[in-house]
Design an enzyme around this catalytic site. Structure first.
Site, PDB file in Angstrom:
ATOM      1  CB  CYS A  39       2.977   5.119  -1.572  1.00 14.63           C
ATOM      2  SG  CYS A  39       2.438   6.662  -0.813  1.00 14.63           S
TER       3      CYS A  39
ATOM      4  CG  HIS B 186       8.503   6.168  -4.338  1.00 11.63           C
ATOM      5  ND1 HIS B 186       7.303   5.503  -4.481  1.00 11.63           N
ATOM      6  CD2 HIS B 186       8.235   7.269  -3.583  1.00 11.63           C
ATOM      7  CE1 HIS B 186       6.349   6.172  -3.845  1.00 11.63           C
ATOM      8  NE2 HIS B 186       6.892   7.238  -3.295  1.00 11.63           N
TER       9      HIS B 186
ATOM     10  CG  HIS C 104       2.536   9.252  -5.545  1.00 14.40           C
ATOM     11  ND1 HIS C 104       1.770   8.150  -5.223  1.00 14.40           N
ATOM     12  CD2 HIS C 104       3.517   9.290  -4.617  1.00 14.40           C
ATOM     13  CE1 HIS C 104       2.273   7.561  -4.163  1.00 14.40           C
ATOM     14  NE2 HIS C 104       3.334   8.230  -3.775  1.00 14.40           N
TER      15      HIS C 104
END
Length: 374
Positions: free
Chosen positions: A136, A267, A304
């Site tokens: 990520c 995040h 995401h």
């Protein structure tokens, strides 16, 4: 592993992202209005397990099937990728895994090469290109690598393309891991139950002062610093103490007073573990200033987006500074009382010169960049 920032200037000449909320002004206006582009997963993917556990996803509505990256690149070259890309000395891609089927299954570099070759003008050569794959954190790490390429003289202009796809097969993997919410991503909210995965493509061009003049593009801002750390705490869960995320943030912000940092794009994946770890990290990194810095996450609005998420959020952060307006946390209704951050409930004006973007990757990769508007 630790990476420190540098005193060089890395000018941002272009920053845009193609997401489930669109791109350009439409994207940033929607974020600031508190809108979400997430869709019910069972309306998108036909699979019994997704019907029961799929939650919401942030997919590009024009993309179909499981072989998706080619379609995503077609859309991106038609919308967010400028012709200046072909004048860059280097292109850095960022992706986690990419498609799970098709000719480029599990090989995002091949997918990028194929698309660059298809879209390159006949009078130009495809610039040298590489792909960063650090889960990520890939998109954020690609920005750091681009800055290092400029500082070492390897390149005077670098194009960054972060991309990833979400098909039914990949969504099922996250359902099995327990990381996909059965509902929807609600970062920092008491009712959160996981993240909402998605797909996107983002583009950023960094250049030194010479190339900025040569490319004749307006300077949006600059990358002030970057930092990274790796804790290898768990495959999916962040280190709960926040120490390593704090190290990445501190390295990105070397030489800048915390009081001059006016925004953190967290995040904010939508899990309690992530929220608590990030809270501790921001408190460790910025001490008494931590509770004053406005914080938000866009994953409730955009999902995401896997290997693209770091650059998508860096694009949002750069444009938030440029527009002097900070996006709120979508889905935040009842903040977790254990989260002591200054969470944005509505769009707010930007009053400070600097903003940070943070990503936490699977496997314990933590990355941060610090940006400044021109």
């Amino acid at each position: 592993m630790n990476v420190r920032n540098s005193s060089h200037d890395y000018y941002v000449l272009h920053a845009d992202a193609l997401t489930c909320l669109g791109h350009g002004d439409a994207l940033f206006n929607a974020l600031n209005m508190g809108r979400s582009g997430l869709s019910v997963a069972s309306d998108v993917f036909d699979h019994p397990a997704i019907d029961e556990h799929g939650g919401h996803v942030g997919i590009l509505p024009q993309v179909t099937g499981e072989d998706r990256l080619g379609q995503i690149f077609e859309l991106a070259f038609a919308t967010i990728i400028p012709s200046a890309l072909w004048s860059c000395d280097l292109i850095i891609g960022a992706c986690s895994v990419g498609d799970l089927v098709g000719d480029d299954a599990g090989n995002p570099r091949a997918a990028l090469s194929r698309s660059l070759s298809r879209h390159c003008p006949p009078t130009r050569l495809v610039p040298p290109h590489v792909v960063v794959s650090s889960a990520c954190s890939s998109g954020t790490d690609a920005v750091s690598l681009a800055a290092q390429a400029l500082s070492t003289g390897l390149a005077s202009a670098v194009g960054i393309l972060a991309f990833d796809s979400l098909g039914a097969g990949k969504l099922m993997q996250h359902v099995a891991l327990g990381t996909q919410s059965r509902d929807r991503a609600r970062p920092f909210d008491t009712s959160r139950s996981g993240t909402s995965f998605g797909e996107a493509c983002a583009c950023k061009i960094l250049a030194n002062s010479y190339a900025a003049t040569r490319l004749k593009l307006p300077i949006m801002g600059r990358v002030v610093g970057y930092g990274a750390s790796a804790d290898a705490h768990d495959v999916t869960a962040p280190n709960p103490h926040g120490t390593y995320v704090a190290e990445a943030l501190q390295r990105a912000c070397i030489g800048v007073e915390p009081g001059n940092i006016g925004y953190i794009n967290a995040h904010g994946s939508g899990t309690r573990l992530n929220d608590l770890a990030e809270t501790k990290a921001i408190e460790l990194a910025f001490s008494s200033e931590a509770k004053k810095i406005p914080v938000s996450s866009t994953k409730g609005a955009l999902g995401h987006t896997l290997g693209a998420t770091g650059l998508v959020e860096a694009v949002v952060t750069m444009n938030a500074l440029k527009r002097s307006e900070l996006p709120p946390v979508y889905g935040l209704v009842t903040p977790d009382p254990d989260i002591t951050l200054n969470l944005l409930r509505v769009a707010s004006p930007s009053t400070k010169p600097y903003a940070a973007s943070v990503t936490l990757g699977f496997g314990g990769v933590n990355s941060a960049i610090l940006l400044e508007a021109a």
